[in-house]
Enzyme design. Structure first.
Site, PDB file in Angstrom:
ATOM      1  N   GLU A 146     -43.221  33.163 -33.933  1.00 39.47           N
ATOM      2  CA  GLU A 146     -43.463  34.668 -33.883  1.00 39.47           C
ATOM      3  C   GLU A 146     -43.709  35.223 -35.492  1.00 39.47           C
ATOM      4  O   GLU A 146     -43.129  34.819 -36.215  1.00 39.47           O
ATOM      5  CB  GLU A 146     -42.417  35.534 -33.041  1.00 39.47           C
ATOM      6  CG  GLU A 146     -42.500  37.018 -32.981  1.00 39.47           C
ATOM      7  CD  GLU A 146     -43.621  37.385 -32.105  1.00 39.47           C
ATOM      8  OE1 GLU A 146     -44.917  37.350 -32.619  1.00 39.47           O
ATOM      9  OE2 GLU A 146     -43.427  37.961 -31.039  1.00 39.47           O
ATOM     10  N   HIS A 205     -43.622  32.394 -23.950  1.00 40.93           N
ATOM     11  CA  HIS A 205     -42.339  31.924 -23.627  1.00 40.93           C
ATOM     12  C   HIS A 205     -41.907  32.813 -22.362  1.00 40.93           C
ATOM     13  O   HIS A 205     -42.388  34.090 -22.234  1.00 40.93           O
ATOM     14  CB  HIS A 205     -41.394  31.749 -24.835  1.00 40.93           C
ATOM     15  CG  HIS A 205     -41.014  33.338 -25.251  1.00 40.93           C
ATOM     16  ND1 HIS A 205     -40.114  34.054 -24.594  1.00 40.93           N
ATOM     17  CD2 HIS A 205     -41.690  33.638 -26.379  1.00 40.93           C
ATOM     18  CE1 HIS A 205     -40.209  35.158 -25.543  1.00 40.93           C
ATOM     19  NE2 HIS A 205     -40.907  35.181 -26.512  1.00 40.93           N
TER      20      HIS A 205
END
Length: 206
Positions: A81, A8
């Protein structure tokens, strides 16, 4: 199957050096610029589907990619994550000052280290590897894009490149960079990682 592994774009907590994990923060102005640069860099890839972590910063990148390529966008929790547990929301500099052994283990030395209330990098990386191998069963001849996060990408890339996770800290993946690899029969046969040439101009004018 060809896979583009994307991190990202920059968030406010990335900019401030705050550990995010499963928490989130908005994109910065630079993050929006990074997203636009990445879309231009990937224009030649025939992406059939985008899979993204449901965490906001990755989901935004997934939306941008899926819109650009006019392809489906699918959220999957396996792509989140690493969970940093009690360290989430803490500046990384504070962690290094107050818990230097834990910080070194977490970010450089020990993929089996599990933060209090979190998960190990080894575990987080393996769930993404498992996800990739599952996709190969149904998309063996397609090009897929997977949007995930910085820390866990390092573990995934180490596993794909070396077959083990020990040297994960070598595989830094900057914000809005990407890696490209091909999978055949569950094995990675080619790999280019941490591609960020499309961000050079942004870096010079940061």
């Amino acid at each position: 199957m060809k896979v583009l592994l994307v991190r990202h774009a920059e968030t406010e907590w990335n900019q401030r050096g705050i550990i995010q994990g499963h928490k989130d923060s908005p994109l910065t102005v630079r993050g929006a610029q990074e997203t636009a640069a990445l879309l231009a860099a990937l224009a030649s890839y025939p992406i059939a589907c985008v899979y993204a972590s449901p965490l906001g910063r990755a989901w935004q990148m997934g939306q941008a990619l899926a819109g650009h390529f006019d392809c489906p966008l699918v959220a999957h929790t396996a792509l989140k994550e690493q969970a940093f547990g009690h360290y989430e929301g803490m500046p990384s500099a504070q962690l290094r000052d107050e818990y230097p052994y834990e910080a070194e283990a977490l970010f450089a030395k020990d993929a089996a280290f599990c933060p209090p209330g979190g998960e190990s990098l080894a575990h987080a990386s393996q769930r993404i590897i498992d996800f990739i191998q599952q996709q190969q069963q149904t998309a063996a001849h397609q090009t897929l894009c997977i949007v995930t996060h910085g820390q866990v990408s390092q573990g995934v890339l180490a596993l794909l490149k070396e077959g083990n996770i020990d040297n994960f800290s070598r595989y830094a993946q900057p914000n809005a960079s990407y890696s490209v690899f091909e999978m055949t029969e569950g094995q990675c046969i080619t790999l280019r990682w941490g591609i960020a040439t499309h961000l050079r101009t942004l870096t010079l004018h940061k």
